[in-house]
Write a protein that holds these residues in place. Structure first.
Motif, PDB file in Angstrom:
ATOM      1  N   VAL A  21       3.096  10.281  -3.432  1.00 30.72           N
ATOM      2  CA  VAL A  21       2.547  11.373  -4.228  1.00 30.72           C
ATOM      3  C   VAL A  21       3.098  12.689  -3.709  1.00 30.72           C
ATOM      4  O   VAL A  21       3.651  12.755  -2.614  1.00 30.72           O
ATOM      5  CB  VAL A  21       1.008  11.400  -4.161  1.00 30.72           C
ATOM      6  CG1 VAL A  21       0.423  10.122  -4.735  1.00 30.72           C
ATOM      7  CG2 VAL A  21       0.554  11.579  -2.725  1.00 30.72           C
ATOM      8  N   ASN A  22       2.966  13.728  -4.511  1.00 29.17           N
ATOM      9  CA  ASN A  22       3.277  15.078  -4.055  1.00 29.17           C
ATOM     10  C   ASN A  22       2.224  16.031  -4.608  1.00 29.17           C
ATOM     11  O   ASN A  22       1.276  15.607  -5.279  1.00 29.17           O
ATOM     12  CB  ASN A  22       4.692  15.486  -4.484  1.00 29.17           C
ATOM     13  CG  ASN A  22       4.851  15.411  -5.986  1.00 29.17           C
ATOM     14  OD1 ASN A  22       3.906  15.107  -6.714  1.00 29.17           O
ATOM     15  ND2 ASN A  22       6.046  15.693  -6.457  1.00 29.17           N
ATOM     16  N   ASP A  23       2.371  17.320  -4.300  1.00 28.96           N
ATOM     17  CA  ASP A  23       1.352  18.288  -4.707  1.00 28.96           C
ATOM     18  C   ASP A  23       1.185  18.317  -6.222  1.00 28.96           C
ATOM     19  O   ASP A  23       0.071  18.404  -6.733  1.00 28.96           O
ATOM     20  CB  ASP A  23       1.725  19.679  -4.201  1.00 28.96           C
ATOM     21  CG  ASP A  23       1.746  19.747  -2.687  1.00 28.96           C
ATOM     22  OD1 ASP A  23       1.974  20.832  -2.139  1.00 28.96           O
ATOM     23  OD2 ASP A  23       1.539  18.690  -2.061  1.00 28.96           O
ATOM     24  N   PRO A  34       0.819  -1.223   0.000  1.00 31.51           N
ATOM     25  CA  PRO A  34       0.000   0.000   0.000  1.00 31.51           C
ATOM     26  C   PRO A  34       0.844   1.261   0.000  1.00 31.51           C
ATOM     27  O   PRO A  34       0.368   2.318  -0.392  1.00 31.51           O
ATOM     28  CB  PRO A  34      -0.829  -0.127   1.278  1.00 31.51           C
ATOM     29  CG  PRO A  34      -0.111  -1.092   2.124  1.00 31.51           C
ATOM     30  CD  PRO A  34       0.601  -2.020   1.211  1.00 31.51           C
ATOM     31  N   GLN A  35       2.101   1.151   0.441  1.00 31.02           N
ATOM     32  CA  GLN A  35       2.979   2.322   0.435  1.00 31.02           C
ATOM     33  C   GLN A  35       3.154   2.880  -0.969  1.00 31.02           C
ATOM     34  O   GLN A  35       3.295   4.086  -1.164  1.00 31.02           O
ATOM     35  CB  GLN A  35       4.342   1.925   1.012  1.00 31.02           C
ATOM     36  CG  GLN A  35       5.284   3.082   1.190  1.00 31.02           C
ATOM     37  CD  GLN A  35       4.765   4.062   2.201  1.00 31.02           C
ATOM     38  OE1 GLN A  35       4.449   3.699   3.315  1.00 31.02           O
ATOM     39  NE2 GLN A  35       4.659   5.314   1.808  1.00 31.02           N
ATOM     40  N   PHE A  87       0.804   5.696  -2.076  1.00 30.86           N
ATOM     41  CA  PHE A  87       0.828   6.979  -1.381  1.00 30.86           C
ATOM     42  C   PHE A  87       2.091   7.773  -1.685  1.00 30.86           C
ATOM     43  O   PHE A  87       2.372   8.769  -1.030  1.00 30.86           O
ATOM     44  CB  PHE A  87       0.711   6.769   0.138  1.00 30.86           C
ATOM     45  CG  PHE A  87      -0.696   6.489   0.585  1.00 30.86           C
ATOM     46  CD1 PHE A  87      -1.174   5.198   0.664  1.00 30.86           C
ATOM     47  CD2 PHE A  87      -1.544   7.532   0.917  1.00 30.86           C
ATOM     48  CE1 PHE A  87      -2.466   4.943   1.066  1.00 30.86           C
ATOM     49  CE2 PHE A  87      -2.837   7.281   1.323  1.00 30.86           C
ATOM     50  CZ  PHE A  87      -3.298   5.980   1.404  1.00 30.86           C
ATOM     51  N   VAL A 117      -0.850  15.397  -7.542  1.00 27.20           N
ATOM     52  CA  VAL A 117      -2.264  15.499  -7.180  1.00 27.20           C
ATOM     53  C   VAL A 117      -2.984  16.472  -8.114  1.00 27.20           C
ATOM     54  O   VAL A 117      -4.063  16.175  -8.637  1.00 27.20           O
ATOM     55  CB  VAL A 117      -2.416  15.930  -5.708  1.00 27.20           C
ATOM     56  CG1 VAL A 117      -3.855  16.268  -5.388  1.00 27.20           C
ATOM     57  CG2 VAL A 117      -1.930  14.822  -4.793  1.00 27.20           C
ATOM     58  N   LEU A 137      -9.058   8.577  -1.266  1.00 26.86           N
ATOM     59  CA  LEU A 137      -9.371   8.700   0.150  1.00 26.86           C
ATOM     60  C   LEU A 137      -9.844  10.111   0.485  1.00 26.86           C
ATOM     61  O   LEU A 137     -10.855  10.302   1.171  1.00 26.86           O
ATOM     62  CB  LEU A 137      -8.129   8.350   0.970  1.00 26.86           C
ATOM     63  CG  LEU A 137      -8.334   7.759   2.360  1.00 26.86           C
ATOM     64  CD1 LEU A 137      -9.137   6.481   2.281  1.00 26.86           C
ATOM     65  CD2 LEU A 137      -6.994   7.498   3.018  1.00 26.86           C
ATOM     66  N   MET A 138      -9.124  11.125  -0.024  1.00 29.38           N
ATOM     67  CA  MET A 138      -9.515  12.507   0.247  1.00 29.38           C
ATOM     68  C   MET A 138     -10.830  12.843  -0.444  1.00 29.38           C
ATOM     69  O   MET A 138     -11.658  13.585   0.089  1.00 29.38           O
ATOM     70  CB  MET A 138      -8.421  13.473  -0.213  1.00 29.38           C
ATOM     71  CG  MET A 138      -7.136  13.348   0.562  1.00 29.38           C
ATOM     72  SD  MET A 138      -7.388  13.584   2.325  1.00 29.38           S
ATOM     73  CE  MET A 138      -6.486  12.185   2.963  1.00 29.38           C
ATOM     74  N   TYR A 164      -4.319   8.250  -2.352  1.00 28.16           N
ATOM     75  CA  TYR A 164      -4.511   9.488  -1.592  1.00 28.16           C
ATOM     76  C   TYR A 164      -5.716  10.253  -2.124  1.00 28.16           C
ATOM     77  O   TYR A 164      -6.586  10.671  -1.351  1.00 28.16           O
ATOM     78  CB  TYR A 164      -3.255  10.356  -1.681  1.00 28.16           C
ATOM     79  CG  TYR A 164      -3.420  11.688  -1.015  1.00 28.16           C
ATOM     80  CD1 TYR A 164      -3.734  12.821  -1.758  1.00 28.16           C
ATOM     81  CD2 TYR A 164      -3.293  11.818   0.361  1.00 28.16           C
ATOM     82  CE1 TYR A 164      -3.907  14.039  -1.146  1.00 28.16           C
ATOM     83  CE2 TYR A 164      -3.468  13.037   0.981  1.00 28.16           C
ATOM     84  CZ  TYR A 164      -3.775  14.147   0.224  1.00 28.16           C
ATOM     85  OH  TYR A 164      -3.956  15.354   0.816  1.00 28.16           O
TER      86      TYR A 164
END
Lengths: 248, 269
Positions: free
Chosen positions: B71-73, B65-66, B69, B76, B122-123, B119
């Motif tokens: 990711v960075n701005d 699962p790592q 995640f 996204v 989820l958000m 990410y």
């Protein structure tokens, strides 16, 4: 008349006499065998009961004074109750004051995480909601647990191998940074129920809580510096959720 | 009487003591030896095989699962553009691979815009719950119980979307995509729904424009992505069947979005 009076007693005596004579005979025949066996058994039982009573009576006498002596010896050396429970009011107050500053949160006082301050804030939040006519104790406490786990998972996943945020610290930070929302819940008792004013005030307090929470989490744990914005959004979701309870 | 009572227990004791000694000891020795040896042999085999089986299943269904995640701005922002405006995606839809340890692995999301992440889903799901609460509140229907029900409704929608993608891949003879990939692709659904619900909160009539638009964008995004997943896994090509199933995926987005976007207390509607 007199003849009738004389006749009644003779009839009564023979009828009463027959069962009376039969009963004593049967009782006398049954009596001899039972008395012998109980008599032989009773002395042994009485001796045992006596010895048991003696042993029980001696026990408390010996143990009582020891307990009293021990208690009197230890009581003077005990720590204060708050220290024993791990509650430090001065530490709680300094942490609350650091969160009260919306522009710069002093993260050094938050190095030692604790849960007594957050619990105090939860109870205050529940109380203000109760004053507003909403009974939401279970909801608030349940959502606190879910929110802390959510932020804990998001942070450690984003930070990768270097993430070292533990759940205790995360819960402590989320709880202390709930202070702006608690202030908003107290303030909302005096705000008009409808209108844009309520939403605007909510937005100010939520941004305040989000900024404090994201700043604290990033500074307290490793690996979060390059993900500050992403962590801040997760915090924003958490405090917006709690502000919904206040707004509506 | 005392003599009689004393003699009877003595006789019973002697009877019970004599027979079991030799037979009992023999049975105990034989049984313990056989049981210990047998359990040792079978226990080792069972533990070994079960641990291997569990490991293989874990590696098959739950990749790290790592990975999802990382990711960075920048990623996204770009990914949100791709999901919400798939027509403007000029590049290809193929994921970038790199040789790691003698086999090909996909690059993490931070290096590949086409890689799925967890990410954003989820958000987006969290934002959906918040916006649902806000929408209910503005209609005077907010309560924590209603919000909990909408949370469950969102999870149910996520599950149905993931099941749709999984069944489609299985029906096309390809079941090798990791489960977390499917969950990530299904989770992007909530980005479009959040946009539509937000539009309705701000300006009521924009919902009727944004909802079909976001359905169409999600449909296009899923078709493009699933096509790449299929081509990466399936060597044989059956164009008509593939096209019909991909079209089916796109068409299912419309009722699913409508159901999830309908914020009411009755969560079945």
């Amino acid at each position: 008349m007199t003849n009738k009076e004389f006749k009644v007693p003779p009839v009564a005596f023979p009828s009463a006499g027959n069962p009376a004579s039969a009963g004593p005979n049967l009782q006398q025949r049954r009596m001899p065998t039972p008395p012998f066996q109980p008599n032989s058994g009773i002395p042994f039982m009485s001796f045992d009961i006596g010895s048991a009573a003696a042993s029980t009576s001696s026990g408390p006498i010996y143990t009582g004074p020891a307990v009293g002596a021990g208690g009197s010896a230890n009581f003077d050396d005990e720590e204060p109750l708050l220290d024993e429970l791990g509650i430090h009011p001065d530490q709680i107050w300094s942490k609350i004051r650091s969160v009260l500053n919306p522009f710069r949160v002093n993260h050094t006082v938050h190095k030692d995480s604790d849960l007594s301050g957050p619990i105090l804030l939860y109870m205050s939040f529940c109380l203000f909601q109760l004053l507003a006519g909403k009974i939401q104790f279970g909801v608030i406490l349940g959502w606190i647990v879910v929110s802390s786990i959510f932020l804990y998972v998001v942070f450690n996943m984003l930070a990768g191998r270097t993430g070292n945020l533990d759940l205790h610290t995360c819960t402590s930070v989320v709880g202390y940074c709930l202070l702006p929302v608690v202030i908003f819940s107290a303030l909302s008792l005096f705000l008009p129920v409808d209108g844009v004013i309520r939403l605007s005030v909510a937005a100010v307090f939520v941004l305040w809580a989000t900024r404090a929470s994201a700043g604290l989490v990033v500074s307290l744990a490793d690996g979060g510096d390059e993900h500050r914005g992403l962590i801040a959004y997760a915090s924003f979701l958490i405090y917006t959720l709690f502000s919904l309870l206040v707004i509506f | 009487m005392y003599g009689n009572v004393g003699s009877q227990p003595g006789v019973q004791q002697s009877q019970t003591s004599l027979p079991p000694n030799p037979f009992g000891s023999a049975f105990n020795v034989a049984g313990s030896g056989l049981i210990r040896g047998g359990l040792g042999a079978y226990g080792g085999k069972i533990l070994g095989s079960s641990s291997e089986y569990v490991q293989s299943n874990i590696s098959r269904y739950f990749s790290d699962p790592q990975y999802y995640f990382q990711v960075n701005d920048q990623y996204v922002k770009n990914k949100l553009k791709v999901v919400l405006l798939p027509f403007l995606h000029r590049g290809h839809w193929t994921r970038i691979t790199e040789p790691v340890g003698g086999r090909l692995s996909y690059k993490p999301p931070i290096y590949d815009i086409n890689a799925p992440d967890l990410y954003i889903p989820l958000m987006a799901f969290g934002t959906y719950v918040i916006l649902a609460g806000l929408s209910l509140g503005l209609h005077r229907k907010f309560s924590p119980e209603a919000l909990n029900l909408l949370f469950i409704k969102g999870l149910l929608g996520w599950f149905m979307q993931a099941a749709l993608l999984k069944v489609t891949l299985l029906s096309l003879g390809s079941g090798e995509a990791p489960l977390l990939d499917i969950i990530a692709y299904a989770g992007y659904t909530f980005t479009g729904i959040c946009l539509a619900v937000l539009g309705r909160i701000i300006l009521g009539y924009s919902y009727y424009f944004l909802m079909p638009w976001t359905c169409l964008c999600m449909g296009v995004f899923l078709v493009k992505t699933m096509k790449r997943v299929l081509f990466a896994e399936v060597r044989s090509y059956d164009s008509s069947r593939h096209h019909y199933l991909l079209l089916f995926i796109a068409l299912v987005q419309f009722p699913l979005f409508t159901w999830l976007g309908n914020i009411t207390i009755n969560w079945l509607l």
